[in-house]
Design a protein around this motif. Structure first.
Motif, short mmCIF file in Angstrom:
data_model
loop_
_atom_site.label_atom_id
_atom_site.label_comp_id
_atom_site.label_asym_id
_atom_site.label_seq_id
_atom_site.Cartn_x
_atom_site.Cartn_y
_atom_site.Cartn_z
N ARG A 47 46.42 44.45 34.01
CA ARG A 47 45.89 43.91 35.27
C ARG A 47 45.40 45.04 36.18
NH1 ARG A 47 46.28 38.74 36.52
NH2 ARG A 47 46.24 39.23 38.74
N ARG A 48 46.13 46.15 36.23
CA ARG A 48 45.68 47.29 37.05
C ARG A 48 44.36 47.84 36.54
NH1 ARG A 48 46.08 51.43 41.01
NH2 ARG A 48 44.13 52.47 40.50
N LEU A 49 44.27 48.04 35.22
CA LEU A 49 43.05 48.60 34.66
C LEU A 49 41.88 47.62 34.74
CD1 LEU A 49 44.74 50.44 31.68
CD2 LEU A 49 43.90 51.45 33.81
N ALA A 50 42.16 46.33 34.59
CA ALA A 50 41.11 45.32 34.75
C ALA A 50 40.61 45.28 36.19
CB ALA A 50 41.62 43.95 34.32
N ALA A 51 41.52 45.46 37.14
CA ALA A 51 41.12 45.49 38.56
C ALA A 51 40.16 46.66 38.80
CB ALA A 51 42.34 45.61 39.46
N ASP A 52 40.45 47.80 38.20
CA ASP A 52 39.55 48.95 38.33
C ASP A 52 38.22 48.69 37.64
OD1 ASP A 52 41.53 50.24 39.72
OD2 ASP A 52 42.01 51.68 38.13
N ALA A 53 38.27 48.12 36.45
CA ALA A 53 37.05 47.88 35.67
C ALA A 53 36.13 46.86 36.34
CB ALA A 53 37.41 47.40 34.26
N LEU A 111 38.99 46.35 24.55
CA LEU A 111 38.29 45.55 25.56
C LEU A 111 37.82 46.43 26.71
CD1 LEU A 111 37.57 42.74 26.93
CD2 LEU A 111 39.85 42.86 27.93
N LEU A 112 38.72 47.27 27.22
CA LEU A 112 38.40 48.08 28.40
C LEU A 112 37.47 49.25 28.09
CD1 LEU A 112 41.93 48.05 30.00
CD2 LEU A 112 39.88 46.95 30.91
N ALA A 113 37.49 49.74 26.85
CA ALA A 113 36.64 50.88 26.49
C ALA A 113 35.37 50.45 25.77
CB ALA A 113 37.42 51.85 25.60
N GLY A 114 35.25 49.17 25.47
CA GLY A 114 34.10 48.69 24.69
C GLY A 114 33.06 47.98 25.53
N ALA A 115 32.10 47.41 24.86
CA ALA A 115 30.98 46.73 25.51
C ALA A 115 31.41 45.49 26.27
CB ALA A 115 29.93 46.35 24.46
N GLU A 116 32.52 44.85 25.86
CA GLU A 116 32.98 43.64 26.55
C GLU A 116 33.43 43.92 27.98
OE1 GLU A 116 35.92 41.55 24.20
OE2 GLU A 116 34.53 39.88 24.10
N ARG A 117 33.77 45.17 28.30
CA ARG A 117 34.23 45.50 29.65
C ARG A 117 33.21 45.06 30.70
NH1 ARG A 117 34.03 50.98 30.07
NH2 ARG A 117 32.26 50.89 31.45
N ARG A 118 31.94 45.14 30.38
CA ARG A 118 30.90 44.75 31.35
C ARG A 118 30.92 43.26 31.64
NH1 ARG A 118 28.20 48.71 28.26
NH2 ARG A 118 27.33 47.12 26.89
N ARG A 119 31.52 42.48 30.74
CA ARG A 119 31.60 41.03 30.94
C ARG A 119 32.94 40.58 31.51
NH1 ARG A 119 30.05 39.98 25.22
NH2 ARG A 119 31.87 38.68 25.35
N ARG A 121 35.59 39.86 34.24
CA ARG A 121 35.45 39.48 35.64
C ARG A 121 36.79 39.08 36.24
NH1 ARG A 121 31.02 40.97 34.32
NH2 ARG A 121 29.00 40.07 34.82
N ALA A 122 36.92 39.30 37.54
CA ALA A 122 38.02 38.74 38.32
C ALA A 122 37.53 37.43 38.90
CB ALA A 122 38.39 39.70 39.45
N CYS A 123 38.33 36.40 38.81
CA CYS A 123 37.95 35.11 39.41
C CYS A 123 38.17 35.23 40.92
CB CYS A 123 38.79 33.98 38.83
SG CYS A 123 38.32 32.37 39.50
N LEU A 124 37.11 35.05 41.68
CA LEU A 124 37.18 35.23 43.13
C LEU A 124 37.29 33.91 43.88
CD1 LEU A 124 34.67 38.19 43.52
CD2 LEU A 124 37.16 38.24 43.26
N ALA A 125 37.71 32.86 43.19
CA ALA A 125 37.97 31.58 43.86
C ALA A 125 39.19 31.75 44.76
CB ALA A 125 38.21 30.48 42.84
N PRO A 126 39.26 30.98 45.84
CA PRO A 126 40.42 31.08 46.74
C PRO A 126 41.74 30.88 45.99
CG PRO A 126 38.72 29.70 47.72
CD PRO A 126 38.29 29.99 46.31
N ASN A 127 42.70 31.76 46.25
CA ASN A 127 44.05 31.69 45.69
C ASN A 127 44.13 31.86 44.17
OD1 ASN A 127 45.14 31.19 48.27
ND2 ASN A 127 44.53 29.06 48.07
N CYS A 128 43.11 32.38 43.54
CA CYS A 128 43.15 32.61 42.09
C CYS A 128 43.43 34.09 41.83
CB CYS A 128 41.85 32.19 41.42
SG CYS A 128 41.97 32.24 39.60
N VAL A 129 44.23 34.38 40.81
CA VAL A 129 44.56 35.76 40.45
C VAL A 129 44.17 36.06 39.00
CG1 VAL A 129 46.45 35.90 42.12
CG2 VAL A 129 46.92 35.13 39.77
N LEU A 130 43.37 35.19 38.39
CA LEU A 130 43.06 35.31 36.97
C LEU A 130 41.82 36.15 36.69
CD1 LEU A 130 43.79 31.64 35.84
CD2 LEU A 130 45.37 33.57 36.12
#
Length: 162
Positions: A47-53, A111-119, A121-130
């Motif tokens: 989750r920390r690394l995804a937040a950065d990515a 996932l984080l070092a490959g091409a999928e990293r560009r796809r 996303r953090a869900c920015l809907a209200p109250n979502c953490v996914l």
């Protein structure tokens, strides 16, 4: 499960609690032996690394430093072993073996070092953490219910200002 396994693991954190339980473990059909402590540490790291990515603007659910997250991911990924299988009449295939946390860590690293990293996303809907992997160009949220919640919030903001 519709998302890659590392994303599914990250998404076992919800605003109302932790869903990393026996039901999720059974549904995920994890490879190898399972250590819940390692999976929880891995989830925090991913989750920390995804937040950065994704340049996630949301406050972290369970903060961890980037160096600590990298250390957890790399140590766990070392536990998995890649193997090549080549069945008669079929194409060669790379498989991962080892403890579940090691296999998922290796998949998360890819996932984080490959091409999928560009796809990713953090869900920015209200109250979502996914998090989710954007498969379609028009997808903006992790689920239709989050999309609906975001549209309702925008509608409320527009009409509240009138």
């Amino acid at each position: 499960m519709p998302e890659p396994l590392p994303v599914e693991l990250m998404n076992t954190v919800r605003p109302d609690g932790d869903v990393l339980d026996d039901a999720w473990l059974h549904a995920a059909d994890l490879p190898g032996p399972v250590d819940l402590g390692q999976l929880r540490d891995l989830r925090r790291a991913l989750r920390r690394l995804a937040a950065d990515a994704t340049e996630d603007p949301r406050a972290p659910v369970d903060p961890m430093s980037r160096p600590a997250a990298l250390a957890v991911l790399n140590v766990l990924a070392e536990q998995a072993q890649a193997r090549l299988i080549w069945p008669d009449g079929g194409p060669p295939e790379r498989t991962l073996h080892g403890p579940a946390a090691g296999v998922i860590a290796t998949m998360g690293l890819e996932l984080l070092a490959g091409a999928e990293r560009r796809r990713l996303r953090a869900c920015l809907a209200p109250n979502c953490v996914l998090y989710f992997v954007k498969e379609h160009t028009r997808r903006e949220w992790c689920s239709p219910s989050c999309g609906n919640r975001a549209r309702v919030a925008r509608h409320y903001q527009r009409h509240r200002q009138d």
